[in-house]
Design a protein around this motif. Structure first.
Motif, short mmCIF file in Angstrom:
data_model
loop_
_atom_site.label_atom_id
_atom_site.label_comp_id
_atom_site.label_asym_id
_atom_site.label_seq_id
_atom_site.Cartn_x
_atom_site.Cartn_y
_atom_site.Cartn_z
N GLY B 92 11.58 -12.75 -9.02
CA GLY B 92 10.29 -12.17 -8.67
C GLY B 92 9.19 -13.22 -8.68
N ARG B 93 9.26 -14.09 -9.67
CA ARG B 93 8.26 -15.16 -9.76
C ARG B 93 8.38 -16.13 -8.58
NH1 ARG B 93 8.18 -19.62 -14.61
NH2 ARG B 93 6.31 -20.73 -13.97
N GLN B 94 9.63 -16.46 -8.22
CA GLN B 94 9.83 -17.39 -7.12
C GLN B 94 9.38 -16.76 -5.80
OE1 GLN B 94 13.89 -18.72 -9.09
NE2 GLN B 94 13.56 -19.89 -7.26
N LEU B 95 9.69 -15.47 -5.62
CA LEU B 95 9.26 -14.79 -4.40
C LEU B 95 7.74 -14.75 -4.32
CD1 LEU B 95 9.65 -13.03 -1.87
CD2 LEU B 95 9.96 -11.05 -3.38
N LEU B 96 7.11 -14.49 -5.45
CA LEU B 96 5.65 -14.38 -5.46
C LEU B 96 5.01 -15.71 -5.08
CD1 LEU B 96 3.28 -12.55 -5.92
CD2 LEU B 96 3.41 -13.03 -8.36
N ARG B 97 5.59 -16.81 -5.56
CA ARG B 97 5.07 -18.13 -5.21
C ARG B 97 5.14 -18.34 -3.69
NH1 ARG B 97 4.89 -23.25 -7.53
NH2 ARG B 97 5.92 -22.55 -9.41
N ALA B 98 6.32 -18.08 -3.14
CA ALA B 98 6.49 -18.29 -1.70
C ALA B 98 5.56 -17.38 -0.90
CB ALA B 98 7.96 -18.04 -1.31
N ALA B 99 5.43 -16.13 -1.37
CA ALA B 99 4.63 -15.15 -0.63
C ALA B 99 3.14 -15.46 -0.72
CB ALA B 99 4.91 -13.75 -1.15
N ARG B 100 2.69 -15.96 -1.88
CA ARG B 100 1.26 -16.27 -2.00
C ARG B 100 0.89 -17.43 -1.09
NH1 ARG B 100 0.12 -17.87 -7.48
NH2 ARG B 100 -2.02 -18.01 -6.80
N ALA B 101 1.87 -18.28 -0.78
CA ALA B 101 1.60 -19.36 0.16
C ALA B 101 1.66 -18.87 1.60
CB ALA B 101 2.59 -20.50 -0.06
N TRP B 103 1.56 -15.36 2.73
CA TRP B 103 0.65 -14.25 3.03
C TRP B 103 -0.38 -14.15 1.90
CZ3 TRP B 103 6.08 -12.97 3.60
CH2 TRP B 103 6.49 -12.89 4.94
N PRO B 104 -1.30 -15.11 1.81
CA PRO B 104 -2.24 -15.13 0.70
C PRO B 104 -3.11 -13.87 0.66
CG PRO B 104 -2.66 -16.97 2.23
CD PRO B 104 -1.55 -16.17 2.80
N GLY B 105 -3.41 -13.42 -0.55
CA GLY B 105 -4.26 -12.24 -0.66
C GLY B 105 -4.53 -11.90 -2.12
N ALA B 106 -5.57 -11.09 -2.33
CA ALA B 106 -6.02 -10.77 -3.68
C ALA B 106 -4.97 -9.98 -4.46
CB ALA B 106 -7.33 -9.99 -3.61
N GLU B 107 -4.24 -9.09 -3.77
CA GLU B 107 -3.28 -8.25 -4.49
C GLU B 107 -2.15 -9.08 -5.09
OE1 GLU B 107 -2.52 -3.74 -3.57
OE2 GLU B 107 -1.24 -4.97 -2.30
N LEU B 108 -1.67 -10.07 -4.33
CA LEU B 108 -0.59 -10.93 -4.85
C LEU B 108 -1.12 -11.85 -5.96
CD1 LEU B 108 1.42 -11.89 -1.63
CD2 LEU B 108 1.80 -10.01 -3.24
N ASP B 109 -2.35 -12.34 -5.80
CA ASP B 109 -2.94 -13.16 -6.87
C ASP B 109 -3.06 -12.34 -8.16
OD1 ASP B 109 -3.11 -15.29 -5.19
OD2 ASP B 109 -5.26 -15.13 -4.82
N ALA B 110 -3.47 -11.09 -8.01
CA ALA B 110 -3.62 -10.23 -9.19
C ALA B 110 -2.26 -10.01 -9.87
CB ALA B 110 -4.23 -8.89 -8.79
N LEU B 111 -1.24 -9.84 -9.06
CA LEU B 111 0.11 -9.65 -9.61
C LEU B 111 0.55 -10.90 -10.38
CD1 LEU B 111 2.55 -7.64 -9.65
CD2 LEU B 111 3.46 -8.92 -7.71
N VAL B 128 4.78 -7.79 -1.60
CA VAL B 128 4.79 -8.83 -0.58
C VAL B 128 4.85 -8.19 0.80
CG1 VAL B 128 6.14 -10.73 0.39
CG2 VAL B 128 5.78 -10.59 -2.07
N ALA B 129 5.67 -7.14 0.93
CA ALA B 129 5.74 -6.43 2.21
C ALA B 129 4.36 -5.91 2.60
CB ALA B 129 6.76 -5.28 2.11
N ARG B 130 3.65 -5.34 1.62
CA ARG B 130 2.28 -4.87 1.88
C ARG B 130 1.40 -6.01 2.38
NH1 ARG B 130 -0.15 -0.29 -0.83
NH2 ARG B 130 -2.08 -1.33 -1.46
N ALA B 131 1.51 -7.15 1.67
CA ALA B 131 0.68 -8.31 2.03
C ALA B 131 1.00 -8.80 3.44
CB ALA B 131 0.87 -9.43 1.01
N ALA B 132 2.26 -8.59 3.85
CA ALA B 132 2.68 -9.04 5.18
C ALA B 132 2.37 -7.99 6.24
CB ALA B 132 4.18 -9.36 5.15
N GLY B 133 1.74 -6.90 5.82
CA GLY B 133 1.39 -5.85 6.77
C GLY B 133 2.53 -4.90 7.07
#
Lengths: 225, 224
Positions: B92-101, B103-111, B128-133
């Motif tokens: 989850g941590r690795q996915l979040l890193r890749a996704a924040r790069a 599909w950057p956004g406040a929701e992922l930063d908050a997570l 991440v799916a949300r962040a990607a629309g």
């Protein structure tokens, strides 16, 4: 919660030179090369040469064991909390080039838990001549080959030999026994590398890892300048 | 919203650390439960309807906007094995890193702020799916597909299995993947009224005990 200076987010994402708290992160140097060329021995020698003057840590990427990390632990080159092993799912080059997330986490955790650090050495699992580190993971890379692997390796080139910031030709003491022509290796390496530096070393000699350690010091001086 | 974003997220080469995990396949191969394409198909089918369904439901609920902390606790409750919890948080941590790069956004930063050492991977995947629309069904498909594609790829390496046979296993599972994704979305829909207890809790005891044993092996190719 710490303050963010360079990110609008809470943690580092990639190779940014600043940590989330605004301080400069450690220099990251990758060591790659074929199986048995002496990467772990070079890392161990570097730790011994530099540990009095620098704060350093090591990440190993073994292919299917924790042997490299355990070698470093057994030889007590660094305290155990400064050595981390990353598991690579049978693909060492993937973990250092195509999907670097586990290695980034390892270097950042080492820095969080044992820092501040000056230098993190990231050792690749033994792979082939095409294995190189992503620029998203390391700032500079050393490619380690040895004379016993065949003196035609520099001539054959490949991304590691050709593009690494430093090429180390290891085990020069074995050259007479395996019929390797060091002069030819040096000429081929120079032709392939267009002026990038090459070090010939034998860790059994008096000089040992000194030339590589001097190169690392110069990189670190440039990094912190 | 772009449907093509689903392809980016579901791509096995998305750099989120999955390549180092076998989804229990390494342990099953060593135990002799997976030996060929037919037994790989059985293994994947079992994983899809247990871990896969639970993961897809968590991902769908996260994509629908359910509180990630509640979902993370629900994921813990559905993951008895400490080794699997650790692996899920690491991924989850690795996915979040890749996704924040990507599909950057406040929701992922908050997570990332809330879970600095990682939340369960399916929960992150949904956000991440949300962040990607993308929507809950897309998130469910990603989670369900990952639950079988990981073991299939790992088995190619572990058994030198013919990669065409392994890919055919995944293709034959496609209709079941559709049904699991639909069930996951239906469960996620009920979370709004009934809370996270509405999510499936299908358990695979062999995967749980196997993961614990695997974590103790001195020599292994995969992290889990």
């Amino acid at each position: 919660m710490h303050l963010d200076h360079t990110h609008d987010g809470p943690a580092a994402l990639g190779a940014d030179a600043r940590r989330p708290d605004g301080t400069r992160r450690a220099l990251r140097i990758g060591l790659g090369g074929p199986v048995g060329s002496g990467k772990t021995a070079t890392v161990a020698a570097l730790c011994r040469a530099l540990r009095e003057e620098l704060s350093l840590a090591v990440v190993t990427n073994d292919i299917y064991t924790r042997e490299d990390a355990e070698f470093l632990l057994r030889h007590a080159v660094l305290p155990p909390e400064r050595i981390t092993a990353v598991e690579t799912g049978a693909c060492p080059h993937t973990a250092i080039r195509d999907d670097i997330s586990a290695n980034l986490e390892a270097v950042e955790d080492l820095e969080d838990e044992t820092g501040p650090l000056d230098l993190v050495l990231v050792e690749s699992g033994g792979d082939n001549l095409t294995a190189t580190f992503s620029k998203g993971l390391v700032d500079a890379q050393i490619f380690v080959i040895d004379v016993a692997g065949g003196d035609d390796i520099p001539r054959k080139g490949g991304p590691g030999v050709t593009t690494a910031d430093l090429l180390v030709v290891n085990k020069t003491d074995l050259a007479p026994y395996v019929g390797s022509d060091l002069g030819r290796m040096a000429a081929d390496a120079e032709a392939q590398r267009g002026g990038l530096p090459v070090v010939f070393q034998s860790l059994r000699s008096e000089t040992g890892v000194a030339d590589v350690a001097a190169w690392v010091r110069a990189r670190l001086a440039a990094w912190t300048a | 919203m772009s449907r093509a974003a689903l392809l980016v997220l579901a791509d096995g080469r998305f750099p989120a650390g999955g390549h180092a995990h076998s989804g229990g396949a390494e342990e099953a191969v060593k135990a002799g439960r997976v030996t060929d394409a037919a037994s790989l198909a059985d293994f994947c089918r079992g994983r899809l309807h247990t871990t896969g369904l639970v993961s897809a439901s968590l991902a769908a609920a996260a994509a629908a906007g359910t509180d990630p902390a509640a979902l993370d606790a629900a994921a813990d409750a559905r993951t008895p094995s400490p080794a699997l919890r650790t692996a899920a948080r690491r991924l989850g941590r690795q996915l979040l890193r890749a996704a924040r790069a990507t599909w950057p956004g406040a929701e992922l930063d908050a997570l990332a702020r809330r879970f600095p050492k990682g939340a369960h991977q399916p929960v992150v995947l949904g956000l991440v799916a949300r962040a990607a629309g993308l929507g809950p069904l897309d998130a469910a498909y990603c989670a369900a597909y990952e639950s079988v594609s990981g073991p299939a790829t790992a088995t190619v390496r572990l058994l030198s299995l013919d990669p065409f046979d392994a890919t055919a296993v995944l293709a034959r599972l496609a209709p079941e993947l559709d049904r699991v994704a639909d069930r996951a979305v239906e469960a996620a829909r009920r979370v709004a009224d009934e809370g996270v207890d509405a999510l499936p809790a299908a358990s695979a005891p062999l995967l749980e005990t196997g993961a614990q044993a695997h974590a103790g092996w001195p020599v292994r190719l995969f992290a889990s």
